[in-house]
Scaffold this motif. Structure first.
Motif, PDB file in Angstrom:
ATOM      1  N   GLN A 142      -3.892   3.918  10.497  1.00  0.00           N
ATOM      2  CA  GLN A 142      -2.878   3.088   9.860  1.00  0.00           C
ATOM      3  C   GLN A 142      -3.445   2.168   8.775  1.00  0.00           C
ATOM      4  O   GLN A 142      -2.854   2.057   7.689  1.00  0.00           O
ATOM      5  N   PRO A 143      -4.577   1.504   8.984  1.00  0.00           N
ATOM      6  CA  PRO A 143      -5.126   0.660   7.909  1.00  0.00           C
ATOM      7  C   PRO A 143      -5.459   1.452   6.647  1.00  0.00           C
ATOM      8  O   PRO A 143      -5.280   0.963   5.529  1.00  0.00           O
ATOM      9  N   VAL A 144      -5.942   2.678   6.817  1.00  0.00           N
ATOM     10  CA  VAL A 144      -6.293   3.503   5.659  1.00  0.00           C
ATOM     11  C   VAL A 144      -5.032   3.967   4.930  1.00  0.00           C
ATOM     12  O   VAL A 144      -4.944   3.911   3.699  1.00  0.00           O
ATOM     13  N   LEU A 145      -4.033   4.436   5.692  1.00  0.00           N
ATOM     14  CA  LEU A 145      -2.807   4.960   5.086  1.00  0.00           C
ATOM     15  C   LEU A 145      -2.008   3.871   4.375  1.00  0.00           C
ATOM     16  O   LEU A 145      -1.278   4.168   3.426  1.00  0.00           O
ATOM     17  N   GLN A 146      -2.118   2.644   4.823  1.00  0.00           N
ATOM     18  CA  GLN A 146      -1.387   1.542   4.212  1.00  0.00           C
ATOM     19  C   GLN A 146      -2.181   0.835   3.125  1.00  0.00           C
ATOM     20  O   GLN A 146      -1.742  -0.188   2.601  1.00  0.00           O
ATOM     21  N   SER A 147      -3.328   1.390   2.794  1.00  0.00           N
ATOM     22  CA  SER A 147      -4.159   0.793   1.755  1.00  0.00           C
ATOM     23  C   SER A 147      -3.428   0.846   0.408  1.00  0.00           C
ATOM     24  O   SER A 147      -2.903   1.890   0.020  1.00  0.00           O
ATOM     25  N   PRO A 148      -3.379  -0.266  -0.325  1.00  0.00           N
ATOM     26  CA  PRO A 148      -2.702  -0.268  -1.636  1.00  0.00           C
ATOM     27  C   PRO A 148      -3.295   0.744  -2.612  1.00  0.00           C
ATOM     28  O   PRO A 148      -2.577   1.255  -3.481  1.00  0.00           O
ATOM     29  N   ALA A 149      -4.566   1.060  -2.461  1.00  0.00           N
ATOM     30  CA  ALA A 149      -5.205   2.005  -3.375  1.00  0.00           C
ATOM     31  C   ALA A 149      -4.650   3.414  -3.225  1.00  0.00           C
ATOM     32  O   ALA A 149      -4.685   4.207  -4.168  1.00  0.00           O
ATOM     33  N   LEU A 150      -4.123   3.760  -2.033  1.00  0.00           N
ATOM     34  CA  LEU A 150      -3.610   5.110  -1.793  1.00  0.00           C
ATOM     35  C   LEU A 150      -2.118   5.250  -2.058  1.00  0.00           C
ATOM     36  O   LEU A 150      -1.608   6.372  -2.095  1.00  0.00           O
ATOM     37  N   GLN A 151      -1.399   4.150  -2.208  1.00  0.00           N
ATOM     38  CA  GLN A 151       0.049   4.223  -2.381  1.00  0.00           C
ATOM     39  C   GLN A 151       0.472   5.030  -3.612  1.00  0.00           C
ATOM     40  O   GLN A 151       1.409   5.821  -3.538  1.00  0.00           O
ATOM     41  N   PRO A 152      -0.178   4.870  -4.776  1.00  0.00           N
ATOM     42  CA  PRO A 152       0.213   5.710  -5.927  1.00  0.00           C
ATOM     43  C   PRO A 152       0.071   7.204  -5.656  1.00  0.00           C
ATOM     44  O   PRO A 152       0.867   8.009  -6.155  1.00  0.00           O
ATOM     45  N   ALA A 153      -0.937   7.579  -4.857  1.00  0.00           N
ATOM     46  CA  ALA A 153      -1.118   8.999  -4.537  1.00  0.00           C
ATOM     47  C   ALA A 153       0.040   9.519  -3.697  1.00  0.00           C
ATOM     48  O   ALA A 153       0.580  10.604  -3.959  1.00  0.00           O
ATOM     49  N   PHE A 154       0.472   8.755  -2.694  1.00  0.00           N
ATOM     50  CA  PHE A 154       1.589   9.175  -1.852  1.00  0.00           C
ATOM     51  C   PHE A 154       2.883   9.276  -2.652  1.00  0.00           C
ATOM     52  O   PHE A 154       3.708  10.156  -2.397  1.00  0.00           O
TER      53      PHE A 154
END
Length: 224
Positions: A142-154
């Motif tokens: 959960q901490p990794v998936l909610q990382s702001p750095a990954l949000q543009p990719a999702f």
């Protein structure tokens, strides 16, 4: 491929497909009411009917359009599997089209029927496996998936998937694709509210592409 064997296969596919489609529909419709009865939280059926009527008409039209477009692409077995397991546009359609192109099978042939069925079945099994792993690992990741750095990719997974898939077909008929794309951009620019009706917009965009292809074909025949 033996014609009699293939006919038996198709007939058996339709028999099993109809049975499991009916079972799936009953299970999907019954599950909320069964859970509501056990938990004592049954919904107001009158309110449910009004809400369903409001969106049901839109999705009814969309479902008919999807049926008419996707079934010829997927064949009998692939269509039953895809519509039962869901996620057609994001996963099942690209998987089936890519598998068919790799082996060089043509749409509507027995080879295409078998390949699309196998590819969609494999895609469904992989999806179940990934979802199972996702449920098990949801809390640790959960901490990794909610990382702001990954949000543009999702947020760009679907555009990236369709962009790569579309290019494969656009490059073969880039003029038809470009004119259709420009027409739809102009339409969405003039009527922005249509952006939310992407399923319905398949009809005019498809009509434009088919009309251009027919005109090109007739023009080529006249020239020859």
């Amino acid at each position: 491929m033996n014609t009699n064997s293939y006919d038996r296969y198709i007939n058996r596919t339709h028999t099993l497909g109809r049975i499991f489609t009916l079972i799936t529909l009953v299970a999907l419709l019954a599950a909320p009411f069964v859970m509501g009865s056990f938990l004592g939280g049954m919904p107001d059926l009158a309110a449910f009917g009004k809400a369903f009527l409001g969106i049901g008409l839109v999705f009814t039209i969309s479902s008919v359009i999807e049926y008419l477009i996707y079934v010829p692409m997927l064949g009998a077995g692939g269509s039953y599997l895809a519509f039962i397991t869901g996620n057609l546009v994001n996963m099942k359609i690209p998987c089936a089209m890519n598998a068919r192109d790799i082996v060089g099978a043509k749409t509507g042939t027995p080879e295409s029927e078998i390949i699309t069925t196998l590819s969609i079945a494999t895609s469904s099994l992989v999806t179940i496996l990934v979802l199972a792993l996702g449920v098990v690992l949801m809390i640790p990741l959960q901490p990794v998936l909610q990382s702001p750095a990954l949000q543009p990719a999702f947020e760009n997974v679907v555009p990236a998937l369709f962009g790569a898939m579309a290019y494969k077909y656009y490059r073969g008929q880039y003029k038809i694709a470009a004119i259709t794309l420009l027409c739809m951009i102009a339409l969405f620019s003039l009527v922005p509210s249509l952006i939310a009706q992407t399923s319905m917009m398949i009809i005019p965009s498809g009509a434009i592409a088919i009309g251009l292809a027919l005109w090109k074909h007739q023009k080529g025949g006249a020239a020859s």
